[in-house]
Design an enzyme around this catalytic site. Structure first.
Site, PDB file in Angstrom:
ATOM      1  N   SER A  77     -27.043   4.350 -17.194  1.00 26.41           N
ATOM      2  CA  SER A  77     -26.938   5.118 -18.557  1.00 26.41           C
ATOM      3  C   SER A  77     -26.054   5.882 -18.785  1.00 26.41           C
ATOM      4  CB  SER A  77     -28.568   6.574 -18.778  1.00 26.41           C
ATOM      5  OG  SER A  77     -29.427   5.291 -19.003  1.00 26.41           O
TER       6      SER A  77
HETATM    7  N1  SAH Z   1     -31.910   4.447 -14.753  1.00 25.94           N
HETATM    8  C1  SAH Z   1     -30.849   3.248 -14.179  1.00 25.94           C
HETATM    9  C2  SAH Z   1     -30.714   2.592 -16.304  1.00 25.94           C
HETATM   10  C3  SAH Z   1     -31.607   0.994 -16.108  1.00 25.94           C
HETATM   11  S1  SAH Z   1     -30.895   0.248 -17.044  1.00 25.94           S
HETATM   12  C4  SAH Z   1     -29.827   4.075 -13.464  1.00 25.94           C
HETATM   13  O1  SAH Z   1     -30.122   5.174 -13.323  1.00 25.94           O
HETATM   14  O2  SAH Z   1     -28.991   3.037 -13.143  1.00 25.94           O
HETATM   15  C5  SAH Z   1     -32.240  -0.188 -17.544  1.00 25.94           C
HETATM   16  C6  SAH Z   1     -33.477  -1.192 -16.443  1.00 25.94           C
HETATM   17  O3  SAH Z   1     -35.288  -1.399 -16.480  1.00 25.94           O
HETATM   18  C7  SAH Z   1     -32.552  -2.267 -16.339  1.00 25.94           C
HETATM   19  O4  SAH Z   1     -32.921  -2.280 -14.622  1.00 25.94           O
HETATM   20  C8  SAH Z   1     -34.078  -3.650 -16.365  1.00 25.94           C
HETATM   21  O5  SAH Z   1     -33.842  -4.348 -15.481  1.00 25.94           O
HETATM   22  C9  SAH Z   1     -35.116  -2.469 -16.000  1.00 25.94           C
HETATM   23  N2  SAH Z   1     -36.438  -2.194 -16.989  1.00 25.94           N
HETATM   24  C10 SAH Z   1     -37.115  -3.353 -18.422  1.00 25.94           C
HETATM   25  N3  SAH Z   1     -38.219  -3.179 -18.452  1.00 25.94           N
HETATM   26  C11 SAH Z   1     -38.614  -3.170 -17.012  1.00 25.94           C
HETATM   27  C12 SAH Z   1     -40.054  -3.164 -17.173  1.00 25.94           C
HETATM   28  N4  SAH Z   1     -40.333  -4.030 -18.131  1.00 25.94           N
HETATM   29  N5  SAH Z   1     -40.007  -2.628 -15.878  1.00 25.94           N
HETATM   30  C13 SAH Z   1     -39.040  -2.376 -14.695  1.00 25.94           C
HETATM   31  N6  SAH Z   1     -38.083  -2.359 -15.381  1.00 25.94           N
HETATM   32  C14 SAH Z   1     -37.169  -2.565 -16.638  1.00 25.94           C
END
Ligand code: SAH
Length: 228
Positions: A77
């Site tokens: 993000s």
């Molecule tokens: N917090 C992260 C941003 C990740 S983007 C950072 O600091 O880099 C969002 C993430 O959520 C992705 O990696 C995606 O695979 C995950 N995601 C989406 N749906 C999910 C679910 N049901 N359970 C766990 N992770 C999930």
């Protein structure tokens, strides 16, 4: 020599030199200008070198206030979003914090830096494996990583004082509400194309208060695991 080279590579990857620090200082100023006021959050952003969590190709851009692609078509993000969500979460030291969507591990490291006991859940196996190993190598070994579907929360370790969802939810999953302590806070972006940032506070067993804080755009919150 063959033993030395990989060590060298690791050292370069986790270097945090005056140039990185200079760029990070500017990012902190940008975040202040954009309205981030919580000094502890700004300190945590300062404490975590964001370029460690990005592909080397983006090193020079790591302190721009932008999202970048990571593996599996996901993204780390934008720093403003990380800072704002963390500010809304009002984390206190020693609290149990659940993050849904480990991704690169950056947001988890920022939460750890605030003194929280961090549990983070990822549905993409590759991202889970990489981030778990990487966070450990960087010394964030107290962050607990799980390969699970975050739609279900993390029942075994519930309840949580704080829950943060870093993917776009169509609705607020009931298990996340159920797994909040009384007085606990959930920060979650809700919506389809764009998402409204919601802060939901648990008032008692049955009652929740919802506040909204502007519009964002996240990758989707998907059900089920992905082992590819
Ligand atoms: N917090 C992260 C941003 C990740 S983007 C950072 O600091 O880099 C969002 C993430 O959520 C992705 O990696 C995606 O695979 C995950 N995601 C989406 N749906 C999910 C679910 N049901 N359970 C766990 N992770 C999930």
């Amino acid at each position: 020599m063959s033993d030395f080279l990989p060590l060298c590579a690791i050292f370069t990857a986790v270097e945090d030199n005056y140039r990185h620090k200079g760029m990070r200082r500017k990012l902190i100023e940008t975040l202040r200008h954009k309205g981030i006021q919580d000094e502890q959050v700004l300190q945590a952003i300062w404490d975590v070198p964001r370029h460690w969590f990005l592909d080397r190709a983006f090193e020079e851009l790591a302190y721009e206030d932008k999202a970048f692609p990571i593996d599996k078509d996901q993204s780390i993000s934008q720093p403003y979003t990380v800072a704002r969500m963390t500010e809304l979460l009002q984390v206190e030291k020693h609290q149990k914090v659940l993050e849904i969507g480990t991704g690169s591990g950056y947001q988890a490291a920022v939460l750890h830096q605030l003194g929280a006991r961090v549990f983070t859940v990822e549905r993409q196996k590759l991202l889970y494996q990489k981030s778990k190993a990487f966070l450990k190598d960087l010394g964030y070994s107290r962050i607990r990583c799980f390969y699970k579907d975050g739609m279900l929360g993390l029942e075994t370790f519930a309840p949580f004082d704080r829950i943060i969802v870093t993917a776009a939810a169509e609705d607020v999953p009931q298990p996340l509400l159920d797994q909040l302590t009384i007085g606990g806070i959930l920060v979650i972006p809700v919506g389809d194309e764009t998402q409204e940032m919601r802060r939901i506070t648990r008032l008692d067993d049955q009652r929740f208060r919802t506040e909204t804080f502007g519009t964002y755009r996240f990758v989707p919150f998907l059900g089920g695991l992905d082992a590819s």
